[in-house]
Design an enzyme around this catalytic site. Structure first.
Site, PDB file in Angstrom:
ATOM      1  N   ASN A   1       0.801  -1.218   0.000  1.00  0.00           N
ATOM      2  CA  ASN A   1       0.000   0.000   0.000  1.00  0.00           C
ATOM      3  C   ASN A   1       0.841   1.278   0.000  1.00  0.00           C
ATOM      4  O   ASN A   1       0.406   2.304  -0.503  1.00  0.00           O
ATOM      5  CB  ASN A   1      -0.991   0.003   1.167  1.00  0.00           C
ATOM      6  CG  ASN A   1      -0.362  -0.306   2.503  1.00  0.00           C
ATOM      7  OD1 ASN A   1       0.703  -0.919   2.591  1.00  0.00           O
ATOM      8  ND2 ASN A   1      -1.014   0.098   3.575  1.00  0.00           N
TER       9      ASN A   1
ATOM     10  N   GLY B   1       2.496  -6.309   6.997  1.00  0.00           N
ATOM     11  CA  GLY B   1       1.660  -7.179   6.190  1.00  0.00           C
ATOM     12  C   GLY B   1       0.467  -7.699   6.963  1.00  0.00           C
ATOM     13  O   GLY B   1       0.095  -7.167   8.015  1.00  0.00           O
TER      14      GLY B   1
ATOM     15  N   VAL C   1      -2.023 -10.660   8.944  1.00  0.00           N
ATOM     16  CA  VAL C   1      -1.850 -11.551  10.087  1.00  0.00           C
ATOM     17  C   VAL C   1      -1.365 -12.943   9.666  1.00  0.00           C
ATOM     18  O   VAL C   1      -0.440 -13.482  10.287  1.00  0.00           O
ATOM     19  CB  VAL C   1      -3.158 -11.639  10.894  1.00  0.00           C
ATOM     20  CG1 VAL C   1      -3.044 -12.681  11.999  1.00  0.00           C
ATOM     21  CG2 VAL C   1      -3.492 -10.281  11.494  1.00  0.00           C
TER      22      VAL C   1
ATOM     23  N   THR D   1       0.484 -13.843   7.181  1.00  0.00           N
ATOM     24  CA  THR D   1       1.904 -13.747   6.841  1.00  0.00           C
ATOM     25  C   THR D   1       2.735 -13.530   8.091  1.00  0.00           C
ATOM     26  O   THR D   1       3.830 -14.097   8.233  1.00  0.00           O
ATOM     27  CB  THR D   1       2.138 -12.594   5.843  1.00  0.00           C
ATOM     28  OG1 THR D   1       1.271 -12.748   4.729  1.00  0.00           O
ATOM     29  CG2 THR D   1       3.578 -12.589   5.364  1.00  0.00           C
ATOM     30  N   GLY D   2       2.247 -12.711   9.010  1.00  0.00           N
ATOM     31  CA  GLY D   2       2.962 -12.482  10.258  1.00  0.00           C
ATOM     32  C   GLY D   2       3.145 -13.758  11.052  1.00  0.00           C
ATOM     33  O   GLY D   2       4.222 -14.013  11.616  1.00  0.00           O
TER      34      GLY D   2
ATOM     35  N   GLU E   1       4.263  -5.330  12.038  1.00  0.00           N
ATOM     36  CA  GLU E   1       3.149  -4.390  11.938  1.00  0.00           C
ATOM     37  C   GLU E   1       2.103  -5.036  11.050  1.00  0.00           C
ATOM     38  O   GLU E   1       2.281  -5.133   9.826  1.00  0.00           O
ATOM     39  CB  GLU E   1       3.602  -3.051  11.343  1.00  0.00           C
ATOM     40  CG  GLU E   1       2.478  -2.025  11.289  1.00  0.00           C
ATOM     41  CD  GLU E   1       2.813  -0.804  10.456  1.00  0.00           C
ATOM     42  OE1 GLU E   1       1.911  -0.322   9.736  1.00  0.00           O
ATOM     43  OE2 GLU E   1       3.970  -0.335  10.515  1.00  0.00           O
TER      44      GLU E   1
ATOM     45  N   CYS F   1      -3.686  -0.311   7.125  1.00  0.00           N
ATOM     46  CA  CYS F   1      -3.889  -1.053   8.370  1.00  0.00           C
ATOM     47  C   CYS F   1      -4.441  -0.162   9.464  1.00  0.00           C
ATOM     48  O   CYS F   1      -5.081  -0.638  10.411  1.00  0.00           O
ATOM     49  CB  CYS F   1      -2.582  -1.694   8.824  1.00  0.00           C
ATOM     50  SG  CYS F   1      -1.230  -0.534   9.067  1.00  0.00           S
TER      51      CYS F   1
ATOM     52  N   GLU G   1       7.410   1.252  16.088  1.00  0.00           N
ATOM     53  CA  GLU G   1       8.231   1.877  15.054  1.00  0.00           C
ATOM     54  C   GLU G   1       8.022   3.381  15.067  1.00  0.00           C
ATOM     55  O   GLU G   1       7.197   3.911  15.803  1.00  0.00           O
ATOM     56  CB  GLU G   1       7.887   1.283  13.684  1.00  0.00           C
ATOM     57  CG  GLU G   1       8.244  -0.201  13.575  1.00  0.00           C
ATOM     58  CD  GLU G   1       7.886  -0.816  12.248  1.00  0.00           C
ATOM     59  OE1 GLU G   1       8.757  -1.445  11.632  1.00  0.00           O
ATOM     60  OE2 GLU G   1       6.723  -0.675  11.828  1.00  0.00           O
TER      61      GLU G   1
END
Length: 490
Positions: free
Chosen positions: A160, A234, A236, A238-239, A256, A291, A470
């Site tokens: 994004n 990315g 959830v 993928t996390g 994140e 997000c 971050e």
């Protein structure tokens, strides 16, 4: 076949992987088309990194680490500032490239490069602040701590805001003395290739490295034994996959992830500002692909009907999908056919479960947009906490509106989701604002505001929205470890 003209000189001149200070063709010779989502047509081919390419890039970063870690903090900061200056000089070009590749409107994408540049400057200034402590041990011992860099850091960024994420997220690890390997998003890699062309040569070979790739590339980064930390912006799933892969080597992660963020409006909220905040908070400009979007709006029953009508009217006048590279466009396209299909699925399910469609809910009736992945800004009302739309992240332009009258039930509903990234509170009462900020279960809270980030303020979530913070000093320390030294004084 590409039928729409691309400005001359806009595309990156290199279609290769950047690591070790040079450009390299993918070892297996893999390339894939990247598309313009506004027209669903190919732009060009980009390299696809395999596990062998990942190994080569990580080895280059590892070889560069010792010298970079030994570079003085002021020297590291000076190079980072050079990179920030280059970003500002090329902000409009980079905005157009991202707009072409991910469907966001060019009219405001230049903000991405400038925000990244400001963030790089921020961390460049903090490079000398990575300090240890002395610990009293009596006259016979000198005990102190040192903050050491980790080594090779992998940064996996989202589609994004690909340029902004890639540029900004290298700053903290580099300032701390780490080397970095960045993986571009599958859907929008072009601005990362251009970023490599612009700033790669500023740093010593191997200090910054840029890869394009798909799932294999990401998995190889998370599993490589020389990568000392994995970070991801990315979704959830993928996390969770990153955490599982990192677990074998006990690699720390910084994640994140998604959000199903609430905007809570009390009866005393400033009506005009609230309406504007609801529209802005949904990030319709990015087609809701953010997000941090406040996609769940909780309106007190005393103001619900009037505010909902005003929001629908403002949305109709402010946002209408258009060609992203047109400077007049205020709302772009979704990034891919898969994302469009996902959004359409949420609309069908919401209708089946009894939500009331207020506006939108379909692709626009515009012949100029018929081939692209466009979707109208959409509002659903009469949503309750049991609905699929109330619980799952859409990552698309769908706003859900809830009516509340009991504050205790309100907070049960607001906090019932598995996410906890951002929240927005609207009230003119200072006491109410403070109480609400304590009750909402998120890592980031706006009061009478939405969407804005502040460099130096920690951004990040709880629950399934991520791990770590971050855009702040804490991010810098995320890329160090503490070493204790005890000196015996004889």
């Amino acid at each position: 076949m590409r039928t729409h003209q691309i400005p001359s000189g806009l595309l990156p001149s290199h279609r290769a992987l950047y690591y070790g200070g040079g450009w390299h063709k993918p070892i297996r010779g893999l390339y894939a088309e990247t598309i313009n989502p506004a027209y669903n047509e190919a732009i060009c081919e980009v390299p696809v990194a395999s596990s062998e390419d990942v190994d080569a890039a990580v080895q280059a970063a590892h070889q560069a680490f010792s010298a970079w870690a030994a570079t003085t903090p002021t020297a590291r900061g000076r190079l980072l500032r050079q990179a920030a200056d280059v970003l500002r000089q090329h902000a409009q070009e980079l905005a157009l490239l991202d707009s072409l590749n991910n469907g966001n409107p060019v009219s405001i994408l230049a903000h991405d490069a400038n925000f990244a540049a400001d963030g790089i400057d921020y961390f460049a200034g903090l490079a000398t602040e990575i300090k240890g402590q002395t610990i009293p041990m009596g006259d016979q011992n000198l005990n102190y701590t040192i903050r050491e860099p980790l080594g090779v850091v992998a940064r996996i960024v989202a589609y994004n805001h690909p340029l902004m994420f890639a540029a900004l997220r290298i700053a903290a690890p580099l300032a701390a003395g780490n080397t970095v390997v960045v993986k571009s998003p599958d859907q929008a890699p072009l601005s990362i290739l251009r970023l490599a062309e612009l700033i790669g040569g500023i740093f010593p070979p191997g200090v910054v490295n840029f890869l394009c790739g798909t799932r294999e590339c990401g998995e190889a980064l998370t599993q490589h034994p020389l990568v000392r930390k994995i970070t991801l912006i990315g979704g959830v799933p993928t996390g969770k996959a990153v955490m599982k892969n990192a677990a074998d080597d006990l690699k720390p992660v910084l994640l994140e992830l998604g959000g199903k963020n609430a905007l809570v409006a009390y009866p005393d909220a400033d009506r005009e500002k609230l309406v504007q905040g609801i529209v802005n908070g949904m990030n319709f400009t990015w087609s809701g692909q953010s997000c941090g979007s406040t996609s769940r709006v909780f309106l007190h029953e005393s103001i619900h009907d009037d505010v909902l009508a005003d929001v629908a009217a403002l949305l109709a006048s402010k946002h209408k999908p258009g060609i992203p590279t047109d400077p007049e466009t205020t709302m772009g396209s979704l990034v891919s056919a898969a994302q469009l299909e996902k959004v359409q699925g949420f609309v069908r399910t919401a209708l089946d479960e009894g939500a009331r469609l207020v506006t939108g809910g379909k692709q626009p009736d515009n012949a100029n947009l018929k081939d692209g992945f466009f979707f109208e800004p959409t509002i659903f009302a009469d949503v309750d906490a049991s609905m699929h739309l109330a619980r799952e992240e859409v990552f698309g332009p769908i706003l859900s509106v809830f009516k509340w009258n009991d504050e205790e039930q309100l907070w049960r509903d607001v906090n019932a989701v598995k996410f906890g990234l951002t929240g927005s509170i609207w009230t003119t009462s200072l006491a109410t604002a403070h109480r609400a900020a304590r009750r909402i279960e998120t890592g980031y809270v706006w009061i009478n505001n939405t969407s804005q980030h502040f460099m130096g303020a920690p951004f990040g979530g709880i629950k399934n929205s991520g791990i770590g913070r971050e855009e702040c000093f804490e991010e810098l320390l995320e890329f160090t470890y503490t070493k204790n030294v005890n000196l015996k004084l004889d």
